[in-house]
Design a protein around this motif. Structure first.
Motif, PDB file in Angstrom:
ATOM      1  N   TYR A 110      24.396  26.758 -31.955  1.00  0.00           N
ATOM      2  CA  TYR A 110      25.318  26.725 -30.978  1.00  0.00           C
ATOM      3  C   TYR A 110      24.417  25.843 -29.683  1.00  0.00           C
ATOM      4  CZ  TYR A 110      28.664  28.498 -34.192  1.00  0.00           C
ATOM      5  OH  TYR A 110      30.106  28.747 -34.928  1.00  0.00           O
ATOM      6  N   PHE A 111      23.423  26.631 -29.508  1.00  0.00           N
ATOM      7  CA  PHE A 111      23.373  26.139 -28.043  1.00  0.00           C
ATOM      8  C   PHE A 111      22.401  24.886 -28.416  1.00  0.00           C
ATOM      9  CE2 PHE A 111      24.328  29.819 -26.397  1.00  0.00           C
ATOM     10  CZ  PHE A 111      24.468  29.873 -25.367  1.00  0.00           C
TER      11      PHE A 111
ATOM     12  N   ALA B  99      16.653   6.970 -28.344  1.00  0.00           N
ATOM     13  CA  ALA B  99      17.554   6.639 -27.652  1.00  0.00           C
ATOM     14  C   ALA B  99      17.529   7.526 -26.615  1.00  0.00           C
ATOM     15  CB  ALA B  99      18.535   6.863 -28.417  1.00  0.00           C
ATOM     16  N   ASN B 100      17.635   8.861 -26.927  1.00  0.00           N
ATOM     17  CA  ASN B 100      17.520  10.058 -26.241  1.00  0.00           C
ATOM     18  C   ASN B 100      16.389  10.109 -24.755  1.00  0.00           C
ATOM     19  OD1 ASN B 100      19.847  10.624 -27.341  1.00  0.00           O
ATOM     20  ND2 ASN B 100      18.818  12.325 -28.456  1.00  0.00           N
TER      21      ASN B 100
ATOM     22  N   VAL C  23      15.401  19.762 -17.708  1.00  0.00           N
ATOM     23  CA  VAL C  23      15.126  20.346 -16.397  1.00  0.00           C
ATOM     24  C   VAL C  23      15.161  21.731 -16.118  1.00  0.00           C
ATOM     25  CG1 VAL C  23      17.004  20.830 -14.626  1.00  0.00           C
ATOM     26  CG2 VAL C  23      16.734  18.318 -14.923  1.00  0.00           C
ATOM     27  N   LEU C  24      15.597  22.394 -17.681  1.00  0.00           N
ATOM     28  CA  LEU C  24      15.502  23.731 -16.873  1.00  0.00           C
ATOM     29  C   LEU C  24      14.056  23.692 -17.318  1.00  0.00           C
ATOM     30  CD1 LEU C  24      18.585  25.166 -19.511  1.00  0.00           C
ATOM     31  CD2 LEU C  24      18.361  25.026 -16.532  1.00  0.00           C
TER      32      LEU C  24
ATOM     33  N   PHE D 164      18.886  16.380 -21.261  1.00  0.00           N
ATOM     34  CA  PHE D 164      17.935  16.037 -19.930  1.00  0.00           C
ATOM     35  C   PHE D 164      18.194  17.815 -18.933  1.00  0.00           C
ATOM     36  CE2 PHE D 164      22.237  14.939 -19.454  1.00  0.00           C
ATOM     37  CZ  PHE D 164      22.524  15.586 -18.495  1.00  0.00           C
ATOM     38  N   VAL D 165      19.530  18.125 -20.274  1.00  0.00           N
ATOM     39  CA  VAL D 165      19.635  19.680 -19.216  1.00  0.00           C
ATOM     40  C   VAL D 165      18.324  20.926 -19.538  1.00  0.00           C
ATOM     41  CG1 VAL D 165      20.658  21.841 -19.390  1.00  0.00           C
ATOM     42  CG2 VAL D 165      21.909  19.389 -18.915  1.00  0.00           C
TER      43      VAL D 165
ATOM     44  N   ILE E  25      22.881  22.554 -29.754  1.00  0.00           N
ATOM     45  CA  ILE E  25      23.306  21.053 -30.250  1.00  0.00           C
ATOM     46  C   ILE E  25      24.475  20.822 -28.454  1.00  0.00           C
ATOM     47  CG2 ILE E  25      25.436  20.215 -31.171  1.00  0.00           C
ATOM     48  CD1 ILE E  25      24.236  21.575 -33.247  1.00  0.00           C
ATOM     49  N   ALA E  26      24.851  21.813 -27.904  1.00  0.00           N
ATOM     50  CA  ALA E  26      25.892  21.589 -26.991  1.00  0.00           C
ATOM     51  C   ALA E  26      25.294  21.776 -25.359  1.00  0.00           C
ATOM     52  CB  ALA E  26      26.713  23.143 -26.330  1.00  0.00           C
ATOM     53  N   THR E  27      23.710  21.332 -25.636  1.00  0.00           N
ATOM     54  CA  THR E  27      22.745  21.236 -24.510  1.00  0.00           C
ATOM     55  C   THR E  27      22.387  20.203 -24.903  1.00  0.00           C
ATOM     56  OG1 THR E  27      22.368  23.845 -24.276  1.00  0.00           O
ATOM     57  CG2 THR E  27      21.032  21.785 -22.895  1.00  0.00           C
ATOM     58  N   PRO E  28      22.454  18.989 -23.444  1.00  0.00           N
ATOM     59  CA  PRO E  28      22.149  17.970 -23.593  1.00  0.00           C
ATOM     60  C   PRO E  28      20.721  17.347 -22.860  1.00  0.00           C
ATOM     61  CG  PRO E  28      24.108  17.414 -21.782  1.00  0.00           C
ATOM     62  CD  PRO E  28      23.792  19.288 -22.283  1.00  0.00           C
TER      63      PRO E  28
ATOM     64  N   ARG F 134      20.639  24.599 -38.995  1.00  0.00           N
ATOM     65  CA  ARG F 134      22.166  24.972 -39.439  1.00  0.00           C
ATOM     66  C   ARG F 134      22.418  24.617 -40.422  1.00  0.00           C
ATOM     67  NH1 ARG F 134      27.197  24.044 -35.299  1.00  0.00           N
ATOM     68  NH2 ARG F 134      28.930  24.403 -36.326  1.00  0.00           N
TER      69      ARG F 134
ATOM     70  N   TYR G 108      16.222   1.618 -35.709  1.00  0.00           N
ATOM     71  CA  TYR G 108      17.632   2.364 -36.580  1.00  0.00           C
ATOM     72  C   TYR G 108      18.149   2.184 -38.179  1.00  0.00           C
ATOM     73  CZ  TYR G 108      21.161   6.006 -35.541  1.00  0.00           C
ATOM     74  OH  TYR G 108      22.070   6.874 -34.652  1.00  0.00           O
TER      75      TYR G 108
END
Lengths: 299, 342
Positions: free
Chosen positions: B140-141, B276-277, B152-153, B148-149, B143-146, B222, B317
């Motif tokens: 869950y986390f 890309a990311n 930074v963390l 860059f976040v 996939i939900a976290t970009p 998953r 790609y």
């Protein structure tokens, strides 16, 4: 021979719709984690709508400077601390929810009709020249990861929230086109579609009244699951400065600005970053719930 | 024979799509408001210099003619034009920056595939164990976290709070880059036996590689878990164990192969999307790779560089999508049969 006017079956009346809704919401609420998502989504939307009433310092959402209270770590007056201009990070974060939500609503609102119509037309005429042209065009847009295409388009336009929205739309519609295409091209071979054709129903009628209703649950599922992704891409765009411009707060911009003052002013960037995660997570959980409620095969 | 025809057809389509992409991106890059020549030379440059540059870049010609010249130069000489930012041919810039990004993508991709599949397999094997719960929460986390976040963390945690990893660049100051063989610092330093450089380059890769991998990793875990859990309940597994085939060999010989198909059909695409990311992640840690080059080209409206980088990414790609189809057809005989039938 007497030609009788064909009577089309009536659409569901209100009580049937209500029953349907009750069944779906029951299916949705069986999963506790989907309910958590729903609850969380409601909180986010409430915070965004009533931001001026809820935020402790609503005036800090704009161009506000108060150097006397700059760079305060999280405390009771400022739960998320203040940034180098003395603005309350919590207030700015609450206001930033608005941009992120608008982004999601705007993108999905624009992309769904475009993609669905392209997919329906191509799928209904599958095998024809129209199909080939439309689907090859969408292939071109899918030949790049959506983030790169969105970045390229956003960079060309002036950086505003609306243009960031457009940029994401450019890279997003083919997914809806492809989904609807797959559904439509198989549904058009169903007997009820052939029956409608035999009766002499117009293409318009068949596409929108026969084929489309049978695609809707998949489309709604995709829309629900996509909200989180769009928020993620929107945050990425604003992180590199291609979204809402300062002084209006945007989650990505706040993280990017805050990252410059690591590690001393960690709160300026960590809290907005966690809010991004919270937002995407809530919408994903909600989307999973919608998917489970709408999916037909259920033990 | 059929397979060869299938691959050739896909390749032909891919070339068509890349042509379309080049037109699309060419149009996007050319509708930029403002004069690119003026932007490149600055507001004080004399008029004749700008006129010269405009001629040199064919900006005085209509757009379809510009496109024709661009395609001709690219196909005959591999020439992608001059970058306005670095003032060098774009193809040379790409050649220089590509190995760094490739290195990052490889390390990140390996981490993503190995950890993702391992977590998925273990949590399917030991359902409702702590590994299973951990994987679910992580999925869950993740996939939900970009990315860059995450980055930074990570920088905050492992760069400052507990400073064990470097936060910028490819090598620490004072460490000389290894001899250029592949352009990938870890491999080059291994080939030349330079352990200190190898270690330093590897340390620089860890943070961006893990941050980039988190999303795909969670997805892979998953998907692997749910696919494997589905397969475990299938009749053939019951049959095999009724025949007395040991659990271990049911698991290794049958389950693993079939239940990894969904993962394998999505993982390579996730890995290709790392390029890309990387656009944002490489910029954050100032990692001198192709993605950062692409990002700075986009932000500085460097026309030829934008087109060049995007065509390279598009080609990668598209090739990966074809590769996935081939691998899946190889692994799953049913796909082959269906294709033969139609």
């Amino acid at each position: 021979m007497e030609v009788r006017k064909m009577k089309m079956p009536k659409a569901m009346d209100f009580s049937q719709k209500w029953d349907n809704f009750k069944r779906l919401s029951h299916k949705f609420s069986r999963s506790r984690i989907s309910l958590v998502g729903l609850f969380s989504v409601v909180i986010i939307i409430t915070l965004a709508i009533f931001a001026p009433l809820i935020a402790p310092y609503p005036e800090h959402a704009g161009a506000f400077v108060d150097y006397a209270h700059a760079s305060i770590p999280p405390c009771r007056e400022h739960l998320f601390g203040t940034d180098i201009m003395g603005r309350d990070v919590l207030s700015r974060t609450i206001f930033a929810l608005r941009g992120a939500l608008l982004m999601a609503i705007g993108v999905i609102g624009i992309v769904t009709p475009i993609g669905v119509i392209v997919g329906l037309v191509a799928g209904y005429n599958s095998g024809s020249l129209v199909d080939t042209i439309l689907m090859r065009i969408s292939d071109v847009f899918l030949a790049l990861p959506s983030l790169v295409l969105a970045l390229a388009v956003a960079a060309v336009l002036r950086p505003t929230l609306f243009n960031a929205m457009l940029a994401v739309c450019v890279s997003w519609w083919p997914w809806y086109a492809r989904l609807t295409y797959g559904l439509a091209s198989s549904i058009r071979n169903e007997t009820f579609v052939q029956a409608a054709q035999v009766i002499g129903a117009s293409h318009f009628h068949i596409i929108f009244k026969e084929v489309l209703p049978n695609c809707l649950s998949s489309i709604f599922t995709k829309m629900a699951l996509d909200v989180g992704w769009v928020i993620l891409i929107g945050a990425s765009l604003s992180f590199v400065g291609l979204g809402e411009q300062p002084p209006t707060p945007a989650l990505g911009t706040m993280v990017a600005d805050g990252a410059r003052y690591l590690p001393e002013l960690w709160w300026v960037c960590v809290f907005p970053a966690l809010v991004i995660v919270w937002m995407i997570l809530s919408f994903n959980l909600f989307g999973d719930g919608v998917r489970d409620a709408l999916s037909p095969e259920e033990a | 024979m059929n397979m060869v025809f299938f691959i050739l057809r896909r390749l032909a389509l891919a070339i068509l799509v890349l042509f379309g992409l080049s037109i699309l991106i060419f149009i996007i890059a050319r509708v930029i408001p403002g004069d690119p020549a003026r932007m490149a030379l600055g507001p004080r440059a004399p008029e004749y210099a700008i006129e010269n540059l405009r001629k040199q870049m064919y900006l005085d010609k209509p757009i379809y003619e510009q496109y024709y010249i661009w395609v001709k130069n690219f196909l005959t000489k591999g020439d992608l034009g001059i970058s306005l930012l670095t003032r060098r041919p774009v193809q040379e810039d790409i050649k220089e920056f590509f190995p760094a990004t490739l290195e990052l993508v490889i390390v990140s991709g390996i981490f993503m595939a190995v950890t993702g599949i391992l977590l998925g397999v273990v949590s399917a094997r030991y359902r409702e164990s702590w590994v299973d719960s951990f994987t679910r929460v992580l999925a869950y986390f993740g996939i939900a976290t970009p990315s860059f976040v995450w980055l930074v963390l990570f920088i905050l945690l492992f760069g400052y709070v507990w400073p064990i990893l470097p936060t910028v660049g490819r090598l620490s100051r004072g460490i000389t880059p290894p001899l250029h063989i592949t352009g990938m610092f870890t491999i080059d330093s291994l080939l030349t036996g330079n352990w200190r450089t190898f270690w330093d380059a590897l340390l620089h890769l860890i943070m961006p590689a893990i941050a980039l991998a988190m999303g795909g990793l969670s997805q892979a875990a998953r998907i692997t878990r749910s696919s494997m859990a589905d397969h475990m309940d299938k009749d053939y597994v019951t049959l095999l164990s009724a025949f007395g085939v040991p659990n271990r060999s049911i698991f290794m010989k049958y389950l693993l192969k079939f239940s990894l198909i969904p993962t394998i059909s999505i993982l390579p695409l996730d890995i290709a999307a790392l390029f890309a990311n990387g656009f944002i992640a490489e910029t954050v840690v100032n990692y001198p790779g192709l993605s950062r080059y692409g990002m700075s080209a986009i932000l500085n409206k460097d026309l030829n560089a934008i087109v060049g980088v995007i065509i390279v990414l598009g080609a990668i790609y598209t090739l990966v999508t074809i590769l996935i189809d081939i691998i899946v057809a190889y692994l799953d005989p049913r796909v082959r049969l269906i294709r033969r039938a139609t």
